[in-house]
Design a protein around this motif. Structure first.
Motif, short mmCIF file in Angstrom:
data_model
loop_
_atom_site.label_atom_id
_atom_site.label_comp_id
_atom_site.label_asym_id
_atom_site.label_seq_id
_atom_site.Cartn_x
_atom_site.Cartn_y
_atom_site.Cartn_z
N SER A 59 0.83 -1.21 0.00
CA SER A 59 0.00 0.00 0.00
C SER A 59 0.86 1.26 0.00
CB SER A 59 -0.94 0.00 1.21
OG SER A 59 -0.22 -0.16 2.41
N THR A 60 1.99 1.21 0.67
CA THR A 60 2.87 2.39 0.69
C THR A 60 3.50 2.62 -0.68
OG1 THR A 60 4.64 1.05 1.65
CG2 THR A 60 3.32 2.36 3.17
N ALA A 61 3.81 1.55 -1.41
CA ALA A 61 4.35 1.70 -2.77
C ALA A 61 3.29 2.30 -3.70
CB ALA A 61 4.84 0.36 -3.31
N ALA A 62 2.05 1.86 -3.54
CA ALA A 62 0.96 2.41 -4.36
C ALA A 62 0.78 3.90 -4.06
CB ALA A 62 -0.33 1.64 -4.09
N LEU A 63 0.79 4.25 -2.80
CA LEU A 63 0.63 5.65 -2.41
C LEU A 63 1.78 6.49 -2.97
CD1 LEU A 63 -0.84 7.87 -0.86
CD2 LEU A 63 0.39 7.13 1.19
N ALA A 64 3.00 5.97 -2.88
CA ALA A 64 4.16 6.69 -3.41
C ALA A 64 4.03 6.91 -4.92
CB ALA A 64 5.44 5.94 -3.09
N ALA A 65 3.53 5.91 -5.64
CA ALA A 65 3.36 6.03 -7.09
C ALA A 65 2.34 7.11 -7.44
CB ALA A 65 2.94 4.69 -7.69
N VAL A 66 1.24 7.17 -6.69
CA VAL A 66 0.23 8.20 -6.96
C VAL A 66 0.78 9.57 -6.59
CG1 VAL A 66 -2.09 9.03 -6.38
CG2 VAL A 66 -1.69 6.58 -6.71
N ARG A 67 1.54 9.65 -5.51
CA ARG A 67 2.15 10.94 -5.15
C ARG A 67 3.12 11.41 -6.24
NH1 ARG A 67 3.06 9.62 1.11
NH2 ARG A 67 1.23 10.71 1.89
N GLU A 68 3.86 10.47 -6.81
CA GLU A 68 4.86 10.79 -7.82
C GLU A 68 4.21 11.21 -9.15
OE1 GLU A 68 8.19 8.26 -10.12
OE2 GLU A 68 8.33 8.23 -7.92
N GLN A 69 3.15 10.51 -9.54
CA GLN A 69 2.47 10.79 -10.81
C GLN A 69 0.96 10.76 -10.59
OE1 GLN A 69 4.43 7.59 -13.15
NE2 GLN A 69 4.94 9.27 -14.54
N PRO A 70 0.40 11.76 -9.93
CA PRO A 70 -1.02 11.70 -9.57
C PRO A 70 -1.97 11.62 -10.76
CG PRO A 70 -0.07 13.84 -9.02
CD PRO A 70 1.05 12.95 -9.47
N GLY A 71 -1.61 12.15 -11.89
CA GLY A 71 -2.49 12.11 -13.05
C GLY A 71 -2.43 10.82 -13.83
N ARG A 72 -1.54 9.93 -13.48
CA ARG A 72 -1.37 8.67 -14.22
C ARG A 72 -2.49 7.68 -13.96
NH1 ARG A 72 3.45 4.21 -13.39
NH2 ARG A 72 2.82 2.90 -15.12
N PHE A 73 -3.15 7.78 -12.82
CA PHE A 73 -4.09 6.76 -12.40
C PHE A 73 -5.54 7.25 -12.51
CE2 PHE A 73 -0.04 6.17 -10.30
CZ PHE A 73 0.23 4.85 -10.60
N ASP A 74 -6.40 6.38 -13.04
CA ASP A 74 -7.82 6.71 -13.20
C ASP A 74 -8.67 6.13 -12.07
OD1 ASP A 74 -7.43 8.08 -15.64
OD2 ASP A 74 -7.37 6.17 -16.69
N ALA A 75 -8.16 5.09 -11.41
CA ALA A 75 -8.88 4.45 -10.30
C ALA A 75 -7.88 3.61 -9.51
CB ALA A 75 -10.00 3.55 -10.82
N VAL A 76 -8.26 3.28 -8.29
CA VAL A 76 -7.42 2.43 -7.44
C VAL A 76 -8.28 1.31 -6.89
CG1 VAL A 76 -6.08 2.32 -5.29
CG2 VAL A 76 -5.86 4.31 -6.80
N LEU A 77 -7.80 0.08 -7.03
CA LEU A 77 -8.40 -1.09 -6.40
C LEU A 77 -7.49 -1.49 -5.26
CD1 LEU A 77 -9.16 -3.31 -9.52
CD2 LEU A 77 -10.78 -1.97 -8.23
N SER A 78 -8.04 -1.67 -4.08
CA SER A 78 -7.22 -2.02 -2.93
C SER A 78 -7.90 -3.06 -2.07
CB SER A 78 -6.95 -0.77 -2.08
OG SER A 78 -6.23 -1.11 -0.92
N ASP A 79 -7.11 -3.95 -1.53
CA ASP A 79 -7.61 -4.87 -0.52
C ASP A 79 -7.67 -4.08 0.79
OD1 ASP A 79 -8.51 -7.38 0.32
OD2 ASP A 79 -6.54 -7.94 1.06
#
Length: 113
Positions: free
Chosen positions: A26-46
């Motif tokens: 989850s921390t890697a996913a958060l870091a990726a969104v922080r780094e490139q916030p416009g890259r992601f259209d949705a997030v699926l998480s357990d």
């Protein structure tokens, strides 16, 4: 989630026409969104993950991009979890186990007006 499950869901999403990017942390996913916030259209998480739970991740993501749809998946969906998840900015809570069609329908509803 576990790397094998992440890979399986990535394959399922790719078959549905999406371009998934999976993370086992989850921390890697958060870091990726922080780094490139416009890259992601949705997030699926357990919900149950080391470091941040799914609802904690959703809260952090909602602070970064309030419009980013977050879908939370759990094997133990309760009214309390749904209430906490919605308060954290989660768009949808899905009960595991999930099939490809259910995930695709959820994403289609969130992403395709």
């Amino acid at each position: 989630d576990e790397p094998a499950l992440v890979e399986l869901v990535e394959e399922m999403l790719a078959e549905c026409g999406y371009e998934p990017v999976g993370f086992a942390s989850s921390t890697a996913a958060l870091a990726a969104v922080r780094e490139q916030p416009g890259r992601f259209d949705a997030v699926l998480s357990d919900q149950t993950m080391p470091d941040l739970t799914g609802e904690e991740l959703a809260r952090e993501l909602h602070g970064l991009r309030p419009e980013l749809p977050v879908v939370l998946m759990s094997g133990f969906v309760t009214a309390g979890l749904i209430e906490r998840a919605k308060a954290a900015g989660v768009a949808e809570v899905l009960s595991k186990p999930l099939g490809q069609e259910e995930i695709a329908r959820c994403l289609d509803a969130l992403l395709k007006p």
